[in-house]
Design a protein around this motif. Structure first.
Motif, PDB file in Angstrom:
ATOM      1  N   CYS A  83      41.185  41.741  39.781  1.00 19.60           N
ATOM      2  CA  CYS A  83      39.482  42.437  37.947  1.00 19.60           C
ATOM      3  C   CYS A  83      38.417  42.919  37.944  1.00 19.60           C
ATOM      4  CB  CYS A  83      40.569  41.869  36.846  1.00 19.60           C
ATOM      5  SG  CYS A  83      41.546  40.763  36.472  1.00 19.60           S
ATOM      6  N   ASN A  90      36.675  47.739  31.244  1.00 20.38           N
ATOM      7  CA  ASN A  90      37.671  46.336  29.812  1.00 20.38           C
ATOM      8  C   ASN A  90      39.559  46.431  29.921  1.00 20.38           C
ATOM      9  OD1 ASN A  90      35.890  45.380  29.157  1.00 20.38           O
ATOM     10  ND2 ASN A  90      35.845  47.560  28.069  1.00 20.38           N
ATOM     11  N   GLU A  93      39.886  42.815  30.632  1.00 21.96           N
ATOM     12  CA  GLU A  93      39.311  41.269  31.441  1.00 21.96           C
ATOM     13  C   GLU A  93      39.426  40.183  30.251  1.00 21.96           C
ATOM     14  OE1 GLU A  93      34.753  40.353  29.177  1.00 21.96           O
ATOM     15  OE2 GLU A  93      35.759  42.734  29.750  1.00 21.96           O
ATOM     16  N   PRO A  94      40.789  40.354  29.930  1.00 25.74           N
ATOM     17  CA  PRO A  94      41.000  38.949  29.013  1.00 25.74           C
ATOM     18  C   PRO A  94      42.007  38.063  30.047  1.00 25.74           C
ATOM     19  CG  PRO A  94      41.669  40.841  27.939  1.00 25.74           C
ATOM     20  CD  PRO A  94      40.779  41.679  28.588  1.00 25.74           C
ATOM     21  N   THR A  97      39.417  36.881  32.207  1.00 27.14           N
ATOM     22  CA  THR A  97      39.064  35.259  31.839  1.00 27.14           C
ATOM     23  C   THR A  97      39.434  34.619  32.122  1.00 27.14           C
ATOM     24  OG1 THR A  97      37.878  36.624  30.136  1.00 27.14           O
ATOM     25  CG2 THR A  97      38.120  33.964  29.643  1.00 27.14           C
ATOM     26  N   SER A  98      41.018  33.943  32.033  1.00 30.68           N
ATOM     27  CA  SER A  98      42.222  33.849  32.609  1.00 30.68           C
ATOM     28  C   SER A  98      42.263  33.204  33.965  1.00 30.68           C
ATOM     29  CB  SER A  98      43.966  34.156  31.863  1.00 30.68           C
ATOM     30  OG  SER A  98      43.881  33.660  30.372  1.00 30.68           O
ATOM     31  N   LEU A 100      39.638  33.483  36.063  1.00 31.26           N
ATOM     32  CA  LEU A 100      38.297  32.696  35.824  1.00 31.26           C
ATOM     33  C   LEU A 100      38.636  31.617  36.115  1.00 31.26           C
ATOM     34  CD1 LEU A 100      35.479  32.189  37.407  1.00 31.26           C
ATOM     35  CD2 LEU A 100      34.931  34.287  34.821  1.00 31.26           C
ATOM     36  N   ALA A 101      38.190  30.895  34.518  1.00 35.45           N
ATOM     37  CA  ALA A 101      39.235  29.551  33.894  1.00 35.45           C
ATOM     38  C   ALA A 101      39.812  28.567  34.397  1.00 35.45           C
ATOM     39  CB  ALA A 101      39.260  30.299  32.184  1.00 35.45           C
ATOM     40  N   ASN A 150      31.073  41.205  32.808  1.00 39.44           N
ATOM     41  CA  ASN A 150      30.993  40.188  31.659  1.00 39.44           C
ATOM     42  C   ASN A 150      29.968  39.987  32.426  1.00 39.44           C
ATOM     43  OD1 ASN A 150      31.691  37.943  30.518  1.00 39.44           O
ATOM     44  ND2 ASN A 150      33.075  38.889  29.498  1.00 39.44           N
ATOM     45  N   HIS A 153      31.217  35.989  32.828  1.00 48.32           N
ATOM     46  CA  HIS A 153      32.366  35.866  33.989  1.00 48.32           C
ATOM     47  C   HIS A 153      31.191  35.557  34.997  1.00 48.32           C
ATOM     48  CE1 HIS A 153      35.815  38.091  32.016  1.00 48.32           C
ATOM     49  NE2 HIS A 153      35.557  36.611  31.682  1.00 48.32           N
TER      50      HIS A 153
END
Length: 171
Positions: A83, A90, A93-94, A97-98, A100-101, A150, A153
């Motif tokens: 990513c 973008n 990007e969603p 986020t997952s 990295l979470a 981001n 991020h």
């Protein structure tokens, strides 16, 4: 056999010396930088299909996520790296986020290590992961520090990278 090995070494040494003294340019034009190279369009549909709100699944059966195998830090780290290396800002990007979470959840402050395997039911399957999976998490976080567009991020990548550094000296 010792004499045969010695003769091979002599032959390799001569070849190396000859190559240095008389370099051959015959293959110089064969590099990709010197010719047009058309890649097919990037397809991320399988990556998207393999990802849910938790992260990327570890395995698939054909093109269907295999829930029985769950998730792993290794694959979420690889996906987060991808990513951050994509040219299109973008596109994922969603999902980034997952991923990295997932890495944030994988970090266990008690053991100062990243866990690796998580069941589909979101239960960690080990106290901490291998040095390899910890290293891959660090690689992904370092990529996030350097390349994330981001700001959240990037900041979380910095934070997790700093937390994950201490045990690396002992690897």
């Amino acid at each position: 056999w010792k004499a045969v090995a010695g003769r091979y070494m002599e032959s390799f040494t001569r070849a190396r010396e000859n190559r240095r003294s008389m370099p051959r340019g015959a293959f110089g034009g064969w590099t990709l930088g010197r010719r047009a190279y058309n890649l097919p369009p990037l397809r991320l549909d399988h990556l998207v299909r393999m990802t849910d709100g938790t992260g990327i699944f570890q395995h698939a059966i054909f093109n269907v996520p295999n829930f029985h195998e769950g998730y792993c830090t290794d694959d979420n780290a690889r996906a987060f790296i991808l990513c951050n290396l994509l040219d299109e800002p973008n596109a994922l990007e969603p999902h980034a986020t997952s991923y990295l979470a997932f890495l944030a959840a994988a970090y266990d402050p008690e053991h100062v290590r990243f866990r690796n395997f998580m069941s589909h039911g979101r239960a960690w399957l080990e106290t901490f992961g291998s040095e390899d999976s910890h290293g891959r998490a660090m690689w992904a976080l370092g990529t996030g520090v350097a390349r994330a567009r981001n700001p959240g991020h990037q900041q979380l990548s910095v934070h997790l990278f700093e937390l994950g550094l201490p045990p690396v000296n002992d690897f």
